[in-house]
Structures are given as C-alpha cells and as structure tokens.
Design a protein around this motif. Structure first.
Motif, PDB file in Angstrom:
ATOM      1  N   GLN A 274      40.839  26.965  62.003  1.00 55.38           N
ATOM      2  CA  GLN A 274      39.729  27.924  62.029  1.00 55.38           C
ATOM      3  C   GLN A 274      39.752  28.719  63.342  1.00 55.38           C
ATOM      4  OE1 GLN A 274      39.367  24.772  60.631  1.00 55.38           O
ATOM      5  NE2 GLN A 274      39.543  25.846  58.660  1.00 55.38           N
ATOM      6  N   THR A 275      40.614  29.727  63.375  1.00 62.04           N
ATOM      7  CA  THR A 275      40.795  30.525  64.591  1.00 62.04           C
ATOM      8  C   THR A 275      39.871  31.741  64.651  1.00 62.04           C
ATOM      9  OG1 THR A 275      42.581  31.719  63.490  1.00 62.04           O
ATOM     10  CG2 THR A 275      43.210  29.862  64.887  1.00 62.04           C
ATOM     11  N   GLY A 276      39.040  31.919  63.645  1.00 60.11           N
ATOM     12  CA  GLY A 276      38.162  33.085  63.623  1.00 60.11           C
ATOM     13  C   GLY A 276      37.311  33.196  64.875  1.00 60.11           C
ATOM     14  N   ILE A 277      36.764  32.064  65.341  1.00 61.39           N
ATOM     15  CA  ILE A 277      35.911  32.109  66.531  1.00 61.39           C
ATOM     16  C   ILE A 277      36.709  32.532  67.773  1.00 61.39           C
ATOM     17  CG2 ILE A 277      34.175  30.477  65.717  1.00 61.39           C
ATOM     18  CD1 ILE A 277      35.628  28.286  67.288  1.00 61.39           C
ATOM     19  N   LEU A 278      38.002  32.158  67.818  1.00 58.06           N
ATOM     20  CA  LEU A 278      38.848  32.562  68.946  1.00 58.06           C
ATOM     21  C   LEU A 278      39.214  34.036  68.846  1.00 58.06           C
ATOM     22  CD1 LEU A 278      41.243  29.466  69.132  1.00 58.06           C
ATOM     23  CD2 LEU A 278      39.142  29.890  70.430  1.00 58.06           C
ATOM     24  N   ALA A 279      39.515  34.492  67.627  1.00 62.79           N
ATOM     25  CA  ALA A 279      39.830  35.905  67.422  1.00 62.79           C
ATOM     26  C   ALA A 279      38.626  36.779  67.756  1.00 62.79           C
ATOM     27  CB  ALA A 279      40.278  36.140  65.978  1.00 62.79           C
ATOM     28  N   ALA A 280      37.435  36.325  67.368  1.00 62.83           N
ATOM     29  CA  ALA A 280      36.223  37.094  67.659  1.00 62.83           C
ATOM     30  C   ALA A 280      35.945  37.129  69.153  1.00 62.83           C
ATOM     31  CB  ALA A 280      35.034  36.497  66.909  1.00 62.83           C
ATOM     32  N   SER A 281      36.219  36.039  69.849  1.00 60.04           N
ATOM     33  CA  SER A 281      36.057  36.018  71.313  1.00 60.04           C
ATOM     34  C   SER A 281      36.995  37.027  71.958  1.00 60.04           C
ATOM     35  CB  SER A 281      36.337  34.614  71.867  1.00 60.04           C
ATOM     36  OG  SER A 281      35.385  33.681  71.403  1.00 60.04           O
ATOM     37  N   ALA A 282      38.227  37.097  71.451  1.00 62.72           N
ATOM     38  CA  ALA A 282      39.182  38.077  71.971  1.00 62.72           C
ATOM     39  C   ALA A 282      38.701  39.498  71.685  1.00 62.72           C
ATOM     40  CB  ALA A 282      40.549  37.841  71.353  1.00 62.72           C
ATOM     41  N   ALA A 283      38.187  39.722  70.492  1.00 66.62           N
ATOM     42  CA  ALA A 283      37.687  41.059  70.137  1.00 66.62           C
ATOM     43  C   ALA A 283      36.525  41.465  71.038  1.00 66.62           C
ATOM     44  CB  ALA A 283      37.255  41.084  68.670  1.00 66.62           C
ATOM     45  N   TYR A 284      35.645  40.523  71.317  1.00 64.60           N
ATOM     46  CA  TYR A 284      34.523  40.791  72.222  1.00 64.60           C
ATOM     47  C   TYR A 284      35.043  41.151  73.614  1.00 64.60           C
ATOM     48  CZ  TYR A 284      30.061  40.310  74.644  1.00 64.60           C
ATOM     49  OH  TYR A 284      28.940  40.559  75.393  1.00 64.60           O
ATOM     50  N   ALA A 285      36.053  40.406  74.068  1.00 60.33           N
ATOM     51  CA  ALA A 285      36.637  40.658  75.396  1.00 60.33           C
ATOM     52  C   ALA A 285      37.253  42.048  75.468  1.00 60.33           C
ATOM     53  CB  ALA A 285      37.676  39.588  75.717  1.00 60.33           C
ATOM     54  N   LEU A 286      37.955  42.457  74.422  1.00 57.83           N
ATOM     55  CA  LEU A 286      38.571  43.783  74.403  1.00 57.83           C
ATOM     56  C   LEU A 286      37.513  44.879  74.478  1.00 57.83           C
ATOM     57  CD1 LEU A 286      41.254  43.244  71.601  1.00 57.83           C
ATOM     58  CD2 LEU A 286      41.679  43.428  74.066  1.00 57.83           C
ATOM     59  N   THR A 287      36.422  44.666  73.783  1.00 57.80           N
ATOM     60  CA  THR A 287      35.380  45.694  73.701  1.00 57.80           C
ATOM     61  C   THR A 287      34.517  45.752  74.953  1.00 57.80           C
ATOM     62  OG1 THR A 287      35.299  45.433  71.295  1.00 57.80           O
ATOM     63  CG2 THR A 287      33.401  46.494  72.342  1.00 57.80           C
ATOM     64  N   HIS A 288      34.103  44.594  75.443  1.00 56.77           N
ATOM     65  CA  HIS A 288      33.102  44.555  76.519  1.00 56.77           C
ATOM     66  C   HIS A 288      33.676  44.238  77.907  1.00 56.77           C
ATOM     67  CE1 HIS A 288      29.793  44.833  73.616  1.00 56.77           C
ATOM     68  NE2 HIS A 288      30.489  44.003  72.855  1.00 56.77           N
ATOM     69  N   ASN A 289      34.764  43.487  77.974  1.00 55.10           N
ATOM     70  CA  ASN A 289      35.272  43.052  79.275  1.00 55.10           C
ATOM     71  C   ASN A 289      36.390  43.929  79.833  1.00 55.10           C
ATOM     72  OD1 ASN A 289      33.443  41.005  79.048  1.00 55.10           O
ATOM     73  ND2 ASN A 289      34.937  39.379  78.680  1.00 55.10           N
ATOM     74  N   PHE A 290      37.209  44.458  78.950  1.00 58.52           N
ATOM     75  CA  PHE A 290      38.314  45.304  79.405  1.00 58.52           C
ATOM     76  C   PHE A 290      37.847  46.431  80.330  1.00 58.52           C
ATOM     77  CE2 PHE A 290      40.772  49.236  78.470  1.00 58.52           C
ATOM     78  CZ  PHE A 290      41.933  48.918  79.179  1.00 58.52           C
ATOM     79  N   PRO A 291      36.787  47.174  79.994  1.00 63.24           N
ATOM     80  CA  PRO A 291      36.379  48.276  80.877  1.00 63.24           C
ATOM     81  C   PRO A 291      35.927  47.805  82.259  1.00 63.24           C
ATOM     82  CG  PRO A 291      35.404  48.529  78.688  1.00 63.24           C
ATOM     83  CD  PRO A 291      35.980  47.149  78.748  1.00 63.24           C
ATOM     84  N   GLN A 292      35.567  46.533  82.400  1.00 59.26           N
ATOM     85  CA  GLN A 292      35.078  46.022  83.683  1.00 59.26           C
ATOM     86  C   GLN A 292      36.195  45.789  84.696  1.00 59.26           C
ATOM     87  OE1 GLN A 292      32.101  42.842  83.562  1.00 59.26           O
ATOM     88  NE2 GLN A 292      31.967  43.109  81.342  1.00 59.26           N
ATOM     89  N   LEU A 293      37.446  45.868  84.267  1.00 61.55           N
ATOM     90  CA  LEU A 293      38.553  45.609  85.189  1.00 61.55           C
ATOM     91  C   LEU A 293      38.601  46.621  86.328  1.00 61.55           C
ATOM     92  CD1 LEU A 293      41.418  44.574  82.727  1.00 61.55           C
ATOM     93  CD2 LEU A 293      39.854  43.107  84.010  1.00 61.55           C
ATOM     94  N   GLU A 294      38.063  47.808  86.109  1.00 66.49           N
ATOM     95  CA  GLU A 294      38.024  48.803  87.176  1.00 66.49           C
ATOM     96  C   GLU A 294      37.210  48.282  88.365  1.00 66.49           C
ATOM     97  OE1 GLU A 294      37.595  53.610  87.563  1.00 66.49           O
ATOM     98  OE2 GLU A 294      36.251  52.593  86.164  1.00 66.49           O
ATOM     99  N   ARG A 295      36.094  47.615  88.081  1.00 67.23           N
ATOM    100  CA  ARG A 295      35.274  47.031  89.145  1.00 67.23           C
ATOM    101  C   ARG A 295      36.037  45.919  89.864  1.00 67.23           C
ATOM    102  NH1 ARG A 295      32.178  42.631  90.183  1.00 67.23           N
ATOM    103  NH2 ARG A 295      32.817  41.681  88.210  1.00 67.23           N
TER     104      ARG A 295
END
Length: 410
Positions: A274-295
């Motif tokens: 059941q990797t759905g929860i891991l895939a969703a965590s990755a999707a959340y990271a791509l959407t919300h965390n990736f832009p924060q790398l500039e900081r």
C-alpha cells in the motif's frame, strides 16, 4: 498446551504511542530545525499526513492508482517515457545500474565522491558485478592554509569531458557514466554534462544521473527538469532528501527499461504494497515544499557570508543547500564547536565540515550558529591565538571531514 485466543492476543498486542508522544514530537521538530547534519532528517508535516490519508489503498505490486499517477507525473515532468517508485535513492541507483548492465565484464565511471561509489555499501560490485572507475575532477583544485600549513584540496568541482575521456576503459568496458547533480551541494554545469553525454552516446555508453537533489538545480538556475535531464538515459530523483517526504525516490527512463527495472525491484526485495500514502506524501512535497528551496538556498548563502566575515575558511561555497567550512583559522576544531553548540540553552546539532540546510531549518538556528562561532573565535583571540600564514609543509585534504566525538572520560 493450548492457550486461549485472548491470551495469544494479549501477547501480540503492542501500543507504540507513548503518553508523551505529542511533546516528544514537538521537541524533535525543534531539534530538526536546529540540525545542520543532513537534509534527510526533514519530517512530514500534519498537512502532509492529512493529504496522504486521502490516497488510494491499492497494492502496488498489483495496482495502486495514486502510485501510478505519481510515476506518470514524474515521467512527464522529466521528459522520460516511464517512472518507477522506489523505496530509497540507493535502491533507485543500484536497480538502474543493474538494469543497464547486461553481461560482464563491465565498469561504471563516476566522480570519486559519488554516492554510488562511497555510500551505497559497495552495491555496484555486489549487485551488478561491475568495476567502478572513480575519477578525481581536475578543475577547482586549490590551496588554502590550515594552521599555517598549505593544504591542496584533492577535490575538484565537477567532472569534465577532459576527465572522462582518458578514464573510459576497454578491459572492463565502461558501460555507464554515472553523474551526480548536485554533488556536495555544488551544481554541475549543464554544458559540461552535455559534452560528456554527446561523447558517451557516440561510444554507445549509457548515461545515468543520481539526481537526488536535482530539485535544487532547477530552483537555483530556473531551469525546467526536462531540460536538465535531457542528456541522461535514466535518472533517480529523491522525495525525502530536501523535499520533506518520509520515504521514496523515483527512477525514470525508457518504457522497456522501467519494465525491466520493476522486475529487478521485486528481485531486490523492493516490491511494496500500500504505497498510496507514500506517493501522496511525495505529491504533497512536490506541490508545497519544492518552491521553499529558494529560502533554503538564501539561508545557506547567509551562513557562508557570516562564516567568512568571522574568519573561517570556506572549502566549498553554498551553491545550493550546503557548504563546507574549516574553523581552524580561528583556532577551533569541529568537536569543540559541536560540544559548545550542544550546551546552548537551545542546542544546535552539528557534524563536521559539512553544514546542510533544509526546509525546516530555522533562521534563528543560523543566527545562533554564527553567534557561537563568533564568540568562540573571540575567546581564542583573547587567549592568545594568532592565525599563521605560511609553512613549507604541503599535504592533501578532502573537504568532507566528519566529526569524531572524543571518547568519554568514564
């Protein structure tokens, strides 16, 4: 003698949640915000957990829609035909190499600092029976002074075609050139990657990228991933380093290659359910965390500027999320700094020469670290320490110095 079901159930049951777990997690989150050891320590936020709980509940060995959707997105994002969710970056790299390598003898060429060479438990030899040709880049070699002793850094910035060509071998033919971007936080210039790729393809050599932190390059250079990854046949990208997901990487490449890699993933014990929860965590990271790398990059640059102003030597600049420094010009060593940092009212957690910043690093932690170094340097100066400038001795040094804690007096 038989037991009742109730007795057996009593033996089996286990509560992993302590009475103080909420306070413990809050304390741990504060520790993570003040830790400069690695970006792998980042943790999922409550918002990430809430999003992950909505994922599909399929079995990935058979069919899980959330995981399939993530793999398709990663393929599209990187300009490759297909993607495969992996449990770790090491698994992703090693399965990629195993899939590329068909019949020995063969070898893999890489930078001598590469993760696949130094930090994957000898997996290239063990799993693929491949020799590794570790190459020292010839650019960026410099000399700096450590307690008056000129040290020549054996570490260049990145491989170039001039480094690669003479190290492509025939005895155990070079089948794969594996590059890493970023490597020790430094950005591999795209023009050099393209030159190496053009050479490799003209000689039938495959190109693999350990792109665990490629996200940082996209942010810093404002370059789409598809463009950055075009010179490579296959790429491994990490969701947990830097992006804050709890687990996972993705391997992307040609459709037939990924089909074979999926078989090797199963063979290596990496088939998951059941990797759905891991895939969703990755999707959340791509959407919300990736832009924060500039900081994160801005904090790293602030840290570098502050250390230079105090008088520490910078061994490798903050091109992205990490830097390497030498405090010896101030009369300090890594153990002394780490021990004093641990005694602060709100402790800091340090390794050796490498300072890594991440999504959850606080600006207060950076300010406190710089204040600590400044205070320690003043103490040394008042005690009579004088920075020396010259010596006839010459030696070599790797910039990645791990702190080795002093043995306990007890």
């Amino acid at each position: 003698m038989s037991s009742s079901l109730a007795d057996i159930a009593k033996q089996v049951k286990f509560d992993i949640i302590s009475n103080s777990h909420l306070l413990d997690n809050a304390s741990k989150a504060n520790e993570i915000a003040r830790t400069f050891i690695s970006d792998t320590i980042t943790v999922p936020t409550p918002e990430m957990y809430a999003y992950a709980a909505l994922a599909t509940i399929g079995d990935d060995v058979y069919h899980d829609p959330s995981t399939i959707a993530l793999e398709a997105h990663m393929a599209q994002l990187t300009g490759k035909e297909a993607g495969l969710f992996m449990p770790s970056g090491t698994a992703s790299n090693q399965i990629a190499l195993r899939t590329h390598l068909k019949q020995p003898p063969y070898s893999v060429l890489c930078d001598h600092r590469a993760h696949i060479h130094k930090y994957e438990a000898g997996g290239t030899a063990f799993h693929s029976g491949a020799a590794v040709t570790p190459v020292v880049p010839s650019n960026g070699i410099t000399t700096y002074f450590n307690r008056g002793i000129p040290l020549t850094l054996i570490l260049g910035h990145h491989l170039t075609l001039a480094d690669v060509e003479p190290n492509v071998i025939l005895g155990a033919p070079t089948e794969v050139i594996a590059l890493e971007n970023t490597l020790n936080g430094t950005i591999f210039p795209q023009n050099d990657i393209i030159a190496i790729s053009d050479y490799a393809r003209s000689h039938g050599i495959k190109m693999h990228l350990d792109g665990a932190r490629i996200w940082h390059v996209a942010i810093e250079n404002r370059t789409p991933l598809k463009e950055l990854l075009a010179p490579f046949d296959t790429v491994s990208l990490c969701f947990s380093k830097g992006l804050g997901a709890p687990i996972g990487s993705c391997l992307v490449g040609p459709k037939d290659f990924i089909k074979k890699a999926r078989w090797f993933r199963k063979l290596f014990g990496g088939g998951m359910r059941q990797t759905g929860i891991l895939a969703a965590s990755a999707a959340y990271a791509l959407t919300h965390n990736f832009p924060q790398l500039e900081r994160v990059h801005a904090l790293a640059k602030k840290l570098e500027v502050g250390l230079k102003a105090i008088g520490a030597d910078i061994l490798s600049s903050a091109e992205t999320c990490m830097l390497f420094y030498d405090p010896s010009p101030l009369g300090l060593d890594y153990n002394e700094i780490a021990e004093r940092a641990s005694e602060l009212p709100s402790p800091l957690f340090l390794g050796g020469s490498r300072l890594v910043l991440h999504l959850q690093t606080s600006e207060a932690a950076v300010d406190d670290f710089l204040a600590l170094i400044s205070d320690l340097a003043d103490e040394k100066k008042k005690a009579g320490f004088v920075r020396l400038d010259t010596s006839a001795t010459n030696s070599h040094k790797d910039i990645y110095v791990r702190r080795v804690a002093k043995p306990s007096a007890n």
